[in-house]
Design a protein around this motif. Structure first.
Motif: not given
Length: 335
Positions: A203, A234-235, A237-238, A313, A317, A265, A210, A263
């Motif tokens: 992570e 999931e990590r 996609a964020r 996304r 959001d 999306y 990011a 999520l």
């Protein structure tokens, strides 16, 4: 009306059953061993005939059951991540169109997670920068293999390399400069790419990525166990900003569906069938290989969300002040 053509099921099943019976008969009656005919017949039964039976409409439900069991039990192999240039041409067409519609003066932040030797990222840059030479694309390629990143950073491929296997002469000329026997990615495509050594399970490493507008995650999860792939997707996609896009082609449809639903999306229903069928070898091995891709079935009520490979996304959001109204999302019409 189906997007795919299917022969009458009873005719197709009867034909495949005849082939299966003949294969089994030869296995039983022919005495050869090793690499003789029986061994070939067994391989043909497992790799061609059985998958073809399960892909018929009558036995599709059983195919889902078989594939889920295969995904639980089959041993996962390490992924070499050496995809070919222009492997998924329909996806590149969609990204080219996105580049044409991108707001003037606004750069695109693009990351490829599990980039391998760089062929897919360079293909995307060729499509997007080629569509608009004024478009600024800040690109990052991330992978946990230092050797793969070294190849990607050099942007140099030898004749006969797997990455060049899908290219014609005109495409090769458009993408590369020729230096002796090597193909070197043209500078206007390769310029400014940052290469980062990072593992999708880490992570802290992913946090460096990011704030992206587009994240490519096409080969990072295919050979992970489903639970591990779900956490990693999931990590990843964020990493996209509100309104950004996550692209995940080569992975288990159930895993992708669960993550994107959780999520919230939105599936982008553009060229779904074309992108789904862009890797015939993966379609041919379903349901007997964990990495195989199930046949597209437009009769499913959730087929758009299940088979879409591009997700957005929602623009709303984000944390908003109390009483603020959410803005409408993008409306797509090219299903």
């Amino acid at each position: 009306m189906s997007l795919l053509s299917h022969p009458a099921d009873h005719v197709q099943i009867a034909h495949l059953l005849r082939r299966a019976v003949l294969a089994v008969w030869h296995v039983v009656t022919v005495a050869s061993t090793g690499e003789g005919y029986p061994a070939r017949a067994v391989r043909r039964l497992g790799r061609e005939i059985a998958p073809s039976l399960f892909r018929t409409r009558a036995l599709r439900g059983a195919g889902y059951v078989v594939h889920r069991r295969v995904c639980r039990l089959q041993r996962r192999r390490p992924e070499s991540r050496r995809p070919a240039f222009l492997r998924n041409r329909p996806l590149l067409e969609v990204l080219r169109r996105l580049a044409m519609e991108w707001p003037a003066g606004q750069p695109v932040r693009l990351a490829s997670v599990g980039c391998g030797t760089g062929a897919e990222l360079y293909s995307v840059l060729w499509a997007m920068r080629g569509a608009r030479r004024d478009l600024v694309v800040h690109a990052i390629g991330a992978d946990d293999s230092a050797a793969a990143l070294a190849t990607a950073g050099a942007a140099r491929y030898a004749a006969g390399d797997m990455e060049l296997s899908s290219l014609g002469e005109s495409e090769t000329a458009a993408l590369f400069e020729l230096e002796q026997d090597d193909r070197v990615v043209r500078p206007w495509i390769a310029t400014g790419v940052e290469w980062l050594e990072a593992n999708v399970r880490d992570e802290a490493a992913l946090a460096q990525l990011a704030g992206q507008d587009i994240v490519l995650a096409n080969d990072a999860f295919r050979h992970l166990a489903d639970a591990d792939a779900e956490r990693c997707l999931e990590r990843v996609a964020r990493l996209v900003v509100p309104g950004g896009y996550v692209i995940a082609c080569h992975m288990n449809a159930d895993v992708r569906l669960r993550v994107m639903r959780r999520l919230g999306y939105l599936p982008v229903p553009v060229k779904i069938a074309a992108m789904h069928e862009a890797e015939p070898a993966a379609l041919a091995r379903w349901p007997t290989a964990y990495w195989a891709r199930e046949p597209l079935d437009v009769r499913r009520a959730d087929w758009i969300r299940r088979y879409a490979v591009i997700f957005q996304r929602p623009a709303w959001d984000v944390a908003m002040p109390a009483g603020a109204a959410a803005q409408p999302g993008t409306v797509y019409t090219d299903a």
